[in-house]
Scaffold this motif. Structure first.
Motif, PDB file in Angstrom:
ATOM      1  N   ILE A 119      12.042   2.284  23.295  1.00  0.00           N
ATOM      2  CA  ILE A 119      11.292   3.358  23.938  1.00  0.00           C
ATOM      3  C   ILE A 119      11.297   4.645  23.119  1.00  0.00           C
ATOM      4  O   ILE A 119      10.267   5.313  22.998  1.00  0.00           O
ATOM      5  CB  ILE A 119      11.865   3.637  25.351  1.00  0.00           C
ATOM      6  N   GLU A 120      12.450   4.989  22.540  1.00  0.00           N
ATOM      7  CA  GLU A 120      12.549   6.264  21.815  1.00  0.00           C
ATOM      8  C   GLU A 120      11.614   6.305  20.608  1.00  0.00           C
ATOM      9  O   GLU A 120      10.909   7.281  20.397  1.00  0.00           O
ATOM     10  CB  GLU A 120      13.998   6.518  21.379  1.00  0.00           C
ATOM     11  N   ARG A 121      11.627   5.251  19.818  1.00  0.00           N
ATOM     12  CA  ARG A 121      10.727   5.210  18.653  1.00  0.00           C
ATOM     13  C   ARG A 121       9.276   5.118  19.092  1.00  0.00           C
ATOM     14  O   ARG A 121       8.385   5.680  18.450  1.00  0.00           O
ATOM     15  CB  ARG A 121      11.096   4.046  17.735  1.00  0.00           C
ATOM     16  N   ALA A 122       9.033   4.412  20.189  1.00  0.00           N
ATOM     17  CA  ALA A 122       7.660   4.308  20.701  1.00  0.00           C
ATOM     18  C   ALA A 122       7.146   5.681  21.114  1.00  0.00           C
ATOM     19  O   ALA A 122       5.999   6.035  20.829  1.00  0.00           O
ATOM     20  CB  ALA A 122       7.608   3.343  21.877  1.00  0.00           C
ATOM     21  N   LYS A 123       8.006   6.477  21.742  1.00  0.00           N
ATOM     22  CA  LYS A 123       7.594   7.829  22.139  1.00  0.00           C
ATOM     23  C   LYS A 123       7.325   8.690  20.910  1.00  0.00           C
ATOM     24  O   LYS A 123       6.392   9.496  20.895  1.00  0.00           O
ATOM     25  CB  LYS A 123       8.664   8.480  23.015  1.00  0.00           C
ATOM     26  N   HIS A 124       8.150   8.510  19.881  1.00  0.00           N
ATOM     27  CA  HIS A 124       7.945   9.261  18.634  1.00  0.00           C
ATOM     28  C   HIS A 124       6.583   8.922  18.028  1.00  0.00           C
ATOM     29  O   HIS A 124       5.809   9.820  17.668  1.00  0.00           O
ATOM     30  CB  HIS A 124       9.058   8.939  17.636  1.00  0.00           C
ATOM     31  N   TYR A 125       6.266   7.643  17.933  1.00  0.00           N
ATOM     32  CA  TYR A 125       4.976   7.240  17.376  1.00  0.00           C
ATOM     33  C   TYR A 125       3.825   7.595  18.307  1.00  0.00           C
ATOM     34  O   TYR A 125       2.722   7.873  17.849  1.00  0.00           O
ATOM     35  CB  TYR A 125       4.963   5.744  17.045  1.00  0.00           C
ATOM     36  N   PHE A 126       4.082   7.601  19.607  1.00  0.00           N
ATOM     37  CA  PHE A 126       3.045   7.993  20.554  1.00  0.00           C
ATOM     38  C   PHE A 126       2.637   9.448  20.337  1.00  0.00           C
ATOM     39  O   PHE A 126       1.448   9.779  20.394  1.00  0.00           O
ATOM     40  CB  PHE A 126       3.521   7.788  21.993  1.00  0.00           C
ATOM     41  N   ASN A 127       3.604  10.312  20.049  1.00  0.00           N
ATOM     42  CA  ASN A 127       3.278  11.709  19.762  1.00  0.00           C
ATOM     43  C   ASN A 127       2.399  11.817  18.527  1.00  0.00           C
ATOM     44  O   ASN A 127       1.470  12.625  18.475  1.00  0.00           O
ATOM     45  CB  ASN A 127       4.552  12.538  19.576  1.00  0.00           C
ATOM     46  N   ARG A 128       2.685  11.000  17.529  1.00  0.00           N
ATOM     47  CA  ARG A 128       1.848  11.005  16.322  1.00  0.00           C
ATOM     48  C   ARG A 128       0.451  10.480  16.626  1.00  0.00           C
ATOM     49  O   ARG A 128      -0.544  11.013  16.128  1.00  0.00           O
ATOM     50  CB  ARG A 128       2.505  10.183  15.218  1.00  0.00           C
ATOM     51  N   VAL A 129       0.364   9.441  17.446  1.00  0.00           N
ATOM     52  CA  VAL A 129      -0.944   8.888  17.819  1.00  0.00           C
ATOM     53  C   VAL A 129      -1.755   9.935  18.569  1.00  0.00           C
ATOM     54  O   VAL A 129      -2.958  10.089  18.326  1.00  0.00           O
ATOM     55  CB  VAL A 129      -0.778   7.607  18.682  1.00  0.00           C
ATOM     56  N   GLN A 130      -1.105  10.666  19.450  1.00  0.00           N
ATOM     57  CA  GLN A 130      -1.810  11.707  20.198  1.00  0.00           C
ATOM     58  C   GLN A 130      -2.417  12.743  19.267  1.00  0.00           C
ATOM     59  O   GLN A 130      -3.581  13.121  19.422  1.00  0.00           O
ATOM     60  CB  GLN A 130      -0.846  12.417  21.152  1.00  0.00           C
ATOM     61  N   SER A 131      -1.634  13.213  18.311  1.00  0.00           N
ATOM     62  CA  SER A 131      -2.160  14.234  17.410  1.00  0.00           C
ATOM     63  C   SER A 131      -3.285  13.682  16.537  1.00  0.00           C
ATOM     64  O   SER A 131      -4.275  14.362  16.283  1.00  0.00           O
ATOM     65  CB  SER A 131      -1.048  14.816  16.539  1.00  0.00           C
TER      66      SER A 131
END
Length: 87
Positions: free
Chosen positions: A41-53
């Motif tokens: 979950i933690e890495r997924a959230k990190h990559y999700f923030n990048r996907v959002q930007s």
């Protein structure tokens, strides 16, 4: 005509850049989904923030429609929230 040749070059360059950008969106989205399937979950959230930007940036540049970007962000966040509730 000279201007039509130039326009062909410009549109080809733009097409290649848009393809590269769309591929980037797909790659990061797949990375988030694979991390979610591995329950990271933690890495997924990190990559999700990048996907959002990335989605926000490319929707501003009209690579993708702003509603499509919003829909992708919404669906990814929904999946992240569902899996984090299970754990």
């Amino acid at each position: 005509m000279k201007s039509s040749k130039k326009r062909i070059k410009q549109s080809e360059k733009l097409r290649r850049n848009n393809m590269r950008r769309k591929s980037m969106i797909k790659t990061f989205t797949k990375r988030v989904l694979s991390l979610l399937s591995n329950k990271d979950i933690e890495r997924a959230k990190h990559y999700f923030n990048r996907v959002q930007s990335i989605l926000d940036r490319f929707s501003q540049k009209n690579v993708i429609h702003r509603n499509k970007a919003s829909r992708k962000k919404s669906r990814l966040s929904k999946k992240i929230n569902q899996i984090s509730k299970l754990l």
